[in-house]
Motif scaffolding. Structure first.
Motif, PDB file in Angstrom:
ATOM      1  N   GLN A 138       0.824  -1.209   0.000  1.00 38.49           N
ATOM      2  CA  GLN A 138       0.000   0.000   0.000  1.00 38.49           C
ATOM      3  C   GLN A 138       0.860   1.261   0.000  1.00 38.49           C
ATOM      4  O   GLN A 138       0.543   2.240  -0.698  1.00 38.49           O
ATOM      5  CB  GLN A 138      -0.926   0.006   1.207  1.00 38.49           C
ATOM      6  CG  GLN A 138      -1.892   1.205   1.215  1.00 38.49           C
ATOM      7  CD  GLN A 138      -2.807   1.202   2.414  1.00 38.49           C
ATOM      8  OE1 GLN A 138      -2.532   0.552   3.421  1.00 38.49           O
ATOM      9  NE2 GLN A 138      -3.917   1.919   2.315  1.00 38.49           N
ATOM     10  N   ASP A 142       0.945   4.206  -2.808  1.00 35.12           N
ATOM     11  CA  ASP A 142       0.673   5.592  -2.430  1.00 35.12           C
ATOM     12  C   ASP A 142       1.790   6.538  -2.839  1.00 35.12           C
ATOM     13  O   ASP A 142       1.551   7.732  -3.054  1.00 35.12           O
ATOM     14  CB  ASP A 142       0.460   5.658  -0.918  1.00 35.12           C
ATOM     15  CG  ASP A 142      -0.220   6.941  -0.486  1.00 35.12           C
ATOM     16  OD1 ASP A 142      -1.030   7.477  -1.262  1.00 35.12           O
ATOM     17  OD2 ASP A 142       0.064   7.416   0.629  1.00 35.12           O
ATOM     18  N   ALA A 249      -6.360   2.383  -1.408  1.00 37.14           N
ATOM     19  CA  ALA A 249      -7.254   1.712  -0.461  1.00 37.14           C
ATOM     20  C   ALA A 249      -7.572   0.287  -0.898  1.00 37.14           C
ATOM     21  O   ALA A 249      -7.865  -0.577  -0.060  1.00 37.14           O
ATOM     22  CB  ALA A 249      -8.542   2.516  -0.306  1.00 37.14           C
ATOM     23  N   GLY A 252      -5.013  -1.989   0.676  1.00 39.88           N
ATOM     24  CA  GLY A 252      -4.747  -1.837   2.090  1.00 39.88           C
ATOM     25  C   GLY A 252      -5.312  -2.911   3.000  1.00 39.88           C
ATOM     26  O   GLY A 252      -5.965  -3.872   2.583  1.00 39.88           O
ATOM     27  N   GLU A 254      -7.714  -2.768   5.186  1.00 36.73           N
ATOM     28  CA  GLU A 254      -9.169  -2.892   5.302  1.00 36.73           C
ATOM     29  C   GLU A 254      -9.714  -3.894   4.290  1.00 36.73           C
ATOM     30  O   GLU A 254     -10.586  -4.708   4.622  1.00 36.73           O
ATOM     31  CB  GLU A 254      -9.840  -1.531   5.098  1.00 36.73           C
ATOM     32  CG  GLU A 254     -11.359  -1.592   5.243  1.00 36.73           C
ATOM     33  CD  GLU A 254     -12.023  -0.238   5.058  1.00 36.73           C
ATOM     34  OE1 GLU A 254     -13.272  -0.189   5.050  1.00 36.73           O
ATOM     35  OE2 GLU A 254     -11.303   0.767   4.919  1.00 36.73           O
TER      36      GLU A 254
END
Length: 325
Positions: A138, A142, A249, A252, A254
C-alpha cells in the motif's frame, strides 16, 4: 458367502451422482446469475458486480485459510497489484482480457516473491508477515505516483472490450465480470477438490507428517500462495474494469480484513461459502450502511459477532451439517 478379505478388497464405487448434482447446481446457479441483469435495476446490477469481484477475492483467500491453513492479512496486496497492473495496461492501449492477463501474471509474480519469505513461517508469524507485505504494498502504491497515480489512484480506466464491443453499461460489464468469475471459481474448485487439494489439506492438518512422507511442504505452500495470488489478481483486474478506478485503499489492510471476514462468515474450507460471506459484507457495508447514516462498519461488526457466536463454522456449514445427518 463372500469372505471378509474379499469384502475389504472390493473397490469402492465412485459417487457419480454427487458429481452430477454438483455440475447441475453450478450450471443452474450460473444461469440464474446470468439472468439477473434482466430483472434488476442498474444500481442493483452494479452492486451484484461488486459482490462477484469481492467474492472471487474471498474465495482465493479461502484457498489459503480453509484448505492450506494459512490465514493472511495481506491478501489485498495481490488483489491491488492485479488491479493496478490491469488498469495501467488498459490505459496504455490493451483493454479487456489482455489487461486481465497482465494483472494475473503480475500478481502471481508478486505472490512468488512475497511468498518465498512468508511461507517459511506459520501461525501468527505468517499472519504478521502477510500484514507487513500488505502495508508495504500500500505504501508503494501511495508513493509511486508515476505508475500508480499516488494517493489519487489510477482513474480514467477505459471500459473493457469484447470482440470489438465496448462494455460500458452495467449489464454488459456484469456479464463480462461474471464470465471470468466463473472461470476463477472453477479453477479454485479444481485445485481444492483434486489430488493437490488432498495434499494441501494434509499439510494443514499435519505438516510434519507430510514432510516425513516426502512432500516438499514449503514449495507446495508457495505454489498454493502463488495460485491464490493469481486468482486475487484476476479479481483485481475485474475491479479495475468495473469501477474504472484503482486507489491505494484497494491494496490496504481494510480490504484484506474484509476478505478474511467474508471467509469466516461464509465458512472456511467451503467452496461457495466465502462468496456468500462476500455478498453479506458488501450489502451490509454499502447498501444497508447507506440507510444507517454511514454506520455500515458498525452493522458489519455486529453481524460478525452474531455469526461467530451462533454459527462458529460459518453459514455454509449449516447445509453441510444437515446433509451429513
Amino acid at each position: 458367502m463372500t469372505s471378509l478379505a474379499q469384502t475389504r478388497a472390493a473397490p469402492a464405487r465412485p459417487r457419480l451422482g454427487v458429481g452430477a448434482r454438483t455440475a447441475t447446481g453450478i450450471a443452474a446457479g450460473t444461469l440464474l446469475l446470468a439472468a439477473a441483469p434482466l430483472y434488476l435495476a442498474p444500481y442493483a446490477t452494479t452492486t451484484l458486480t461488486r459482490i462477484l469481484v469481492f467474492g472471487l477475492l474471498a474465495a482465493s483467500l479461502n484457498l489459503l485459510v480453509g484448505v492450506v491453513g494459512l490465514p493472511s492479512l495481506g491478501h489485498a496486496a495481490f488483489f491491488g497489484v492485479g488491479a493496478y497492473a490491469a488498469a495501467w495496461t488498459a490505459i496504455h492501449g490493451l483493454a479487456g482480457a489482455g489487461a486481465l492477463l497482465v494483472g494475473v501474471v503480475v500478481a502471481a509474480l508478486v505472490a512468488l516473491v512475497a511468498g518465498a519469505v512468508a511461507v517459511r513461517a506459520s501461525g501468527v508469524f505468517f499472519l504478521m508477515l502477510t500484514l507487513a507485505i500488505g502495508e508495504l504494498t500500500q505504501q508503494a502504491a501511495d508513493s509511486w505516483e508515476s505508475v500508480t497515480g499516488g494517493s489519487n489512484g489510477l482513474y480514467g480506466v477505459p471500459a473493457p472490450t469484447l470482440f470489438g464491443t465496448v462494455l460500458d453499461q452495467p449489464a454488459t460489464t456484469y456479464w463480462y465480470v461474471l464470465g471470468f468469475f466463473v472461470v476463477g471459481m472453477l479453477a479454485l474448485r479444481l485445485v481444492s477438490t483434486s489430488a493437490p487439494g488432498v495434499v494441501l489439506r494434509g499439510i494443514r492438518d499435519s505438516e510434519d507428517r507430510m514432510r516425513a512422507l516426502g512432500y516438499r511442504t514449503t514449495a507446495i505452500k508457495l505454489g498454493a500462495l502463488v495460485f491464490a495470488g493469481a486468482v486475487a489478481g484476476l479479481a483485481g483486474g475485474l475491479l479495475a474494469a468495473q469501477q474504472r478506478l484503482v486507489t491505494p485503499a484497494d491494496v490496504g489492510f481494510e480490504t484484506s480484513a474484509l476478505a478474511l471476514l467474508a471467509v469466516v462468515i461464509g465458512g472456511t474450507g467451503s467452496w461457495w461459502g466465502p462468496c456468500l460471506g462476500a455478498a453479506l459484507v458488501i450489502v451490509v457495508r454499502d447498501s444497508l450502511g447507506a440507510t444507517l447514516d454511514g454506520h455500515g462498519p458498525l452493522a458489519l461488526g455486529l453481524l460478525f459477532v452474531l455469526v461467530v457466536y451462533l454459527l462458529p463454522t460459518g453459514i455454509a456449514r449449516i447445509r453441510l451439517r444437515r446433509a451429513a445427518s
